[in-house]
Design a protein around this motif. Structure first.
Motif, PDB file in Angstrom:
ATOM      1  N   PRO A 123       0.837  -1.205   0.000  1.00 37.98           N
ATOM      2  CA  PRO A 123       0.000   0.000   0.000  1.00 37.98           C
ATOM      3  C   PRO A 123       0.869   1.250   0.000  1.00 37.98           C
ATOM      4  O   PRO A 123       2.064   1.198   0.346  1.00 37.98           O
ATOM      5  CB  PRO A 123      -0.809  -0.125   1.297  1.00 37.98           C
ATOM      6  CG  PRO A 123      -0.721  -1.562   1.680  1.00 37.98           C
ATOM      7  CD  PRO A 123       0.596  -2.059   1.181  1.00 37.98           C
ATOM      8  N   PRO A 124       0.335   2.418  -0.377  1.00 42.86           N
ATOM      9  CA  PRO A 124       1.119   3.655  -0.405  1.00 42.86           C
ATOM     10  C   PRO A 124       1.800   3.934   0.941  1.00 42.86           C
ATOM     11  O   PRO A 124       1.169   3.853   2.000  1.00 42.86           O
ATOM     12  CB  PRO A 124       0.076   4.731  -0.718  1.00 42.86           C
ATOM     13  CG  PRO A 124      -1.005   4.004  -1.445  1.00 42.86           C
ATOM     14  CD  PRO A 124      -1.060   2.635  -0.830  1.00 42.86           C
ATOM     15  N   GLY A 125       3.080   4.230   0.869  1.00 42.09           N
ATOM     16  CA  GLY A 125       3.829   4.586   2.069  1.00 42.09           C
ATOM     17  C   GLY A 125       4.311   3.422   2.899  1.00 42.09           C
ATOM     18  O   GLY A 125       5.022   3.636   3.883  1.00 42.09           O
ATOM     19  N   LYS A 126       3.951   2.198   2.531  1.00 40.26           N
ATOM     20  CA  LYS A 126       4.333   1.039   3.333  1.00 40.26           C
ATOM     21  C   LYS A 126       5.474   0.308   2.632  1.00 40.26           C
ATOM     22  O   LYS A 126       5.462   0.111   1.421  1.00 40.26           O
ATOM     23  CB  LYS A 126       3.153   0.097   3.532  1.00 40.26           C
ATOM     24  CG  LYS A 126       3.443  -1.068   4.485  1.00 40.26           C
ATOM     25  CD  LYS A 126       2.186  -1.853   4.768  1.00 40.26           C
ATOM     26  CE  LYS A 126       2.473  -3.059   5.659  1.00 40.26           C
ATOM     27  NZ  LYS A 126       3.028  -2.669   6.957  1.00 40.26           N
ATOM     28  N   LEU A 127       6.478  -0.118   3.401  1.00 40.78           N
ATOM     29  CA  LEU A 127       7.619  -0.843   2.860  1.00 40.78           C
ATOM     30  C   LEU A 127       7.571  -2.303   3.297  1.00 40.78           C
ATOM     31  O   LEU A 127       7.042  -2.616   4.375  1.00 40.78           O
ATOM     32  CB  LEU A 127       8.932  -0.227   3.364  1.00 40.78           C
ATOM     33  CG  LEU A 127       9.260   1.213   2.961  1.00 40.78           C
ATOM     34  CD1 LEU A 127      10.618   1.603   3.530  1.00 40.78           C
ATOM     35  CD2 LEU A 127       9.260   1.372   1.457  1.00 40.78           C
ATOM     36  N   LEU A 266       5.905   8.949   7.573  1.00 40.98           N
ATOM     37  CA  LEU A 266       4.999   8.112   6.785  1.00 40.98           C
ATOM     38  C   LEU A 266       5.584   6.722   6.561  1.00 40.98           C
ATOM     39  O   LEU A 266       4.879   5.715   6.650  1.00 40.98           O
ATOM     40  CB  LEU A 266       4.719   8.783   5.436  1.00 40.98           C
ATOM     41  CG  LEU A 266       4.019  10.144   5.497  1.00 40.98           C
ATOM     42  CD1 LEU A 266       3.851  10.714   4.096  1.00 40.98           C
ATOM     43  CD2 LEU A 266       2.667  10.028   6.188  1.00 40.98           C
ATOM     44  N   ILE A 267       6.893   6.654   6.270  1.00 43.43           N
ATOM     45  CA  ILE A 267       7.528   5.359   6.020  1.00 43.43           C
ATOM     46  C   ILE A 267       7.462   4.466   7.250  1.00 43.43           C
ATOM     47  O   ILE A 267       7.274   3.250   7.161  1.00 43.43           O
ATOM     48  CB  ILE A 267       8.991   5.570   5.582  1.00 43.43           C
ATOM     49  CG1 ILE A 267       9.030   6.239   4.199  1.00 43.43           C
ATOM     50  CG2 ILE A 267       9.749   4.247   5.548  1.00 43.43           C
ATOM     51  CD1 ILE A 267      10.410   6.679   3.783  1.00 43.43           C
ATOM     52  N   SER A 268       7.615   5.089   8.414  1.00 40.70           N
ATOM     53  CA  SER A 268       7.662   4.306   9.661  1.00 40.70           C
ATOM     54  C   SER A 268       6.280   4.000  10.221  1.00 40.70           C
ATOM     55  O   SER A 268       6.163   3.540  11.361  1.00 40.70           O
ATOM     56  CB  SER A 268       8.464   5.080  10.708  1.00 40.70           C
ATOM     57  OG  SER A 268       7.766   6.256  11.090  1.00 40.70           O
ATOM     58  N   ALA A 269       5.232   4.254   9.431  1.00 39.19           N
ATOM     59  CA  ALA A 269       3.853   4.022   9.892  1.00 39.19           C
ATOM     60  C   ALA A 269       3.523   4.891  11.109  1.00 39.19           C
ATOM     61  O   ALA A 269       3.044   4.409  12.137  1.00 39.19           O
ATOM     62  CB  ALA A 269       3.625   2.549  10.210  1.00 39.19           C
ATOM     63  N   ASN A 270       3.806   6.195  10.969  1.00 37.92           N
ATOM     64  CA  ASN A 270       3.429   7.196  11.970  1.00 37.92           C
ATOM     65  C   ASN A 270       4.162   7.034  13.300  1.00 37.92           C
ATOM     66  O   ASN A 270       3.578   7.210  14.375  1.00 37.92           O
ATOM     67  CB  ASN A 270       1.917   7.187  12.208  1.00 37.92           C
ATOM     68  CG  ASN A 270       1.129   7.349  10.932  1.00 37.92           C
ATOM     69  OD1 ASN A 270       1.685   7.646   9.882  1.00 37.92           O
ATOM     70  ND2 ASN A 270      -0.180   7.139  11.020  1.00 37.92           N
ATOM     71  N   LEU A 271       5.422   6.719  13.246  1.00 36.77           N
ATOM     72  CA  LEU A 271       6.222   6.611  14.466  1.00 36.77           C
ATOM     73  C   LEU A 271       6.368   8.001  15.097  1.00 36.77           C
ATOM     74  O   LEU A 271       6.870   8.931  14.461  1.00 36.77           O
ATOM     75  CB  LEU A 271       7.605   6.033  14.137  1.00 36.77           C
ATOM     76  CG  LEU A 271       8.504   5.694  15.330  1.00 36.77           C
ATOM     77  CD1 LEU A 271       7.902   4.556  16.146  1.00 36.77           C
ATOM     78  CD2 LEU A 271       9.897   5.305  14.838  1.00 36.77           C
ATOM     79  N   ALA A 314      -5.343   9.895  10.197  1.00 37.73           N
ATOM     80  CA  ALA A 314      -6.714   9.486   9.873  1.00 37.73           C
ATOM     81  C   ALA A 314      -6.746   8.252   8.972  1.00 37.73           C
ATOM     82  O   ALA A 314      -7.817   7.852   8.514  1.00 37.73           O
ATOM     83  CB  ALA A 314      -7.446  10.637   9.199  1.00 37.73           C
ATOM     84  N   GLY A 315      -5.578   7.696   8.715  1.00 36.24           N
ATOM     85  CA  GLY A 315      -5.515   6.502   7.873  1.00 36.24           C
ATOM     86  C   GLY A 315      -5.490   6.787   6.389  1.00 36.24           C
ATOM     87  O   GLY A 315      -5.561   5.871   5.569  1.00 36.24           O
ATOM     88  N   ARG A 316      -5.394   8.043   5.986  1.00 34.36           N
ATOM     89  CA  ARG A 316      -5.384   8.420   4.572  1.00 34.36           C
ATOM     90  C   ARG A 316      -3.934   8.637   4.113  1.00 34.36           C
ATOM     91  O   ARG A 316      -3.519   9.738   3.751  1.00 34.36           O
ATOM     92  CB  ARG A 316      -6.217   9.677   4.376  1.00 34.36           C
ATOM     93  CG  ARG A 316      -7.681   9.521   4.806  1.00 34.36           C
ATOM     94  CD  ARG A 316      -8.419  10.845   4.764  1.00 34.36           C
ATOM     95  NE  ARG A 316      -8.381  11.417   3.414  1.00 34.36           N
ATOM     96  CZ  ARG A 316      -8.781  12.662   3.132  1.00 34.36           C
ATOM     97  NH1 ARG A 316      -9.237  13.447   4.121  1.00 34.36           N
ATOM     98  NH2 ARG A 316      -8.729  13.122   1.904  1.00 34.36           N
ATOM     99  N   THR A 317      -3.172   7.571   4.127  1.00 39.61           N
ATOM    100  CA  THR A 317      -1.749   7.660   3.806  1.00 39.61           C
ATOM    101  C   THR A 317      -1.522   8.111   2.368  1.00 39.61           C
ATOM    102  O   THR A 317      -0.601   8.892   2.082  1.00 39.61           O
ATOM    103  CB  THR A 317      -1.055   6.308   4.052  1.00 39.61           C
ATOM    104  OG1 THR A 317      -1.299   5.897   5.401  1.00 39.61           O
ATOM    105  CG2 THR A 317       0.438   6.421   3.821  1.00 39.61           C
ATOM    106  N   GLY A 318      -2.338   7.607   1.434  1.00 47.04           N
ATOM    107  CA  GLY A 318      -2.197   8.017   0.043  1.00 47.04           C
ATOM    108  C   GLY A 318      -2.375   9.511  -0.130  1.00 47.04           C
ATOM    109  O   GLY A 318      -1.594  10.176  -0.832  1.00 47.04           O
ATOM    110  N   ALA A 319      -3.404  10.073   0.506  1.00 49.74           N
ATOM    111  CA  ALA A 319      -3.629  11.518   0.435  1.00 49.74           C
ATOM    112  C   ALA A 319      -2.490  12.281   1.112  1.00 49.74           C
ATOM    113  O   ALA A 319      -2.101  13.367   0.667  1.00 49.74           O
ATOM    114  CB  ALA A 319      -4.962  11.868   1.096  1.00 49.74           C
TER     115      ALA A 319
END
Length: 395
Positions: A123-127, A266-271, A314-319
């Protein structure tokens, strides 16, 4: 005549010494400090471009890769110049440490990119987990090793610059003191000789000795003025141009590192670590920059950062990624480019002002190793010429 020779030697030699020290400042110390500052900036942007490559795909990733390669060449050139201008084993050791740490960093980066390209679509922003692990190692090397070592090199460059200015200050003080003391002493001796000869030989005016007195007074006044004027010119250039330029280079590096924290968040899932790190760097940046226009532009980017964080929360990583990388007014990338353009323009202006002042100082000092030789050589010839006709009266 002995006093005239002493004045000639001290003025000519000290002027030559000041010219050499100005060349050291202009050709070695100041460029070394500027190179170290540029290196710190290039390293900060290097990691920012890696974060961009990991977040965006297609054309945007190609653009980030191109900038990454450009910064890599910039880092290599800065390190080569730093190795060339290093003045001792300690500075060379710092540069060699940077080369080794850079090799490790690049290895982690390419492992990150390879793992991302070979892993399953995300998914966008996820590695992929292994890519995220490699990237964490890379950014740790940058922040825990590369940037602190680059800071040591920058501190060493600024210390060398301060030492160069201190050495020149000592020389110019001696120059002013010896020029005034010996020049005034020679004028007094010449006047005393004329008074003695006027009384002894009943001659009111001695043209040769009068000319020697005028030449001595003019030389002493002009040399003293040159010593003082070059100190004022180059001192103002350092305080008003070079130091602000180096400070802006540091602020620019900090801004790139802070902007990369938005991507890292964003890469770190909102660390939360990266959100807090951004806040600290932003506060330091606002405190460090004096120009209101630049601060306002940074605050505009800061608002874009907060928008990205809110969208990610808000969970809208793509935006959030679209807002971070978009090039429309109001997008974070646009606001950051707008801020960076202002910093770059002001810094370039300070650099031009310093270079211009340095050139003016070099022109002011030009010829001053020979001028004392010519004028005081003439004084030394005029003294026996003025005395000879009176002594001839004894024949």
């Amino acid at each position: 005549m002995v006093t005239a020779v002493a004045l000639l030697a001290s003025t000519s030699l000290l002027m030559g010494r000041v010219q050499q020290q100005v060349r050291v400042i202009g050709e070695e110390a100041a460029p070394q400090a500027a190179t170290a500052a540029d290196l710190y900036f290039a390293l900060s942007d290097l990691d920012a471009q890696v974060a961009r490559m990991l977040l965006i795909r297609d054309g945007g990733q190609i653009d980030a890769l191109g900038t990454y390669r450009e910064r890599s060449l910039q880092v290599d050139a800065d390190l080569q110049r730093s190795l060339t201008t290093a003045t001792g084993d300690a500075e060379r050791a710092i540069v060699l440490d940077l080369l080794n740490q850079l090799a490790v960093y690049r290895q982690w980066v390419w492992q990150t990119l390879t793992a991302q390209s070979q892993g399953p679509p995300q998914p966008p922003g996820k590695l992929p987990p292994d890519a995220l692990g490699y990237y964490t190692q890379a950014t740790n090397v940058l922040h825990l090793e590369l940037l602190p070592t680059a800071q040591r090199l920058r501190d060493a460059g600024e210390m060398r610059l301060d030492r160069a200015y201190a050495g020149k200050r000592s020389t110019q003080v001696w120059g002013v003191v010896l020029t005034v003391v010996l020049g005034a002493g020679l004028v007094v001796l010449l006047l005393a000789l004329q008074v003695w000869m006027a009384r002894r030989f009943r001659r009111v005016l001695n043209p040769a000795l009068a000319a020697a007195t005028v030449l001595t007074a003019v030389l002493a006044a002009a040399a003293g003025l040159v010593f003082v004027r070059q100190a004022q010119e180059l001192g103002a250039a350092r305080d008003d141009s070079l130091r602000p330029y180096l400070a802006l280079s540091q602020a620019r590096a900090l801004s790139y590192d802070a902007a990369a924290d938005t991507s890292r968040y964003l890469i770190s899932a909102n660390l939360p670590l990266y959100r807090d790190d951004f806040a600290r760097k932003s506060e330091r940046l606002v405190d460090a920059v004096a120009d209101k226009q630049v601060v306002d532009r940074w605050l505009a980017y800061e608002r874009g950062h907060e928008k990205v964080v809110a969208l990610a929360g808000a969970g809208r990583t793509g935006a959030a990624i679209d807002t971070l990388t978009g090039i429309r007014r109001g997008d974070a990338a646009f606001d950051f480019s707008y801020f960076d353009a202002a910093v770059d323009e002001i810094a370039a202006g300070h650099k031009r002002d310093f270079d211009r002042s340095l050139g003016d100082t070099e022109r002011l000092l030009a010829g001053w190793t020979l001028i004392p030789v010519l004028l005081l050589g003439l004084v030394i010839l005029l003294v026996p010429l003025g005395v000879r006709r009176r002594l001839n009266e004894y024949r």
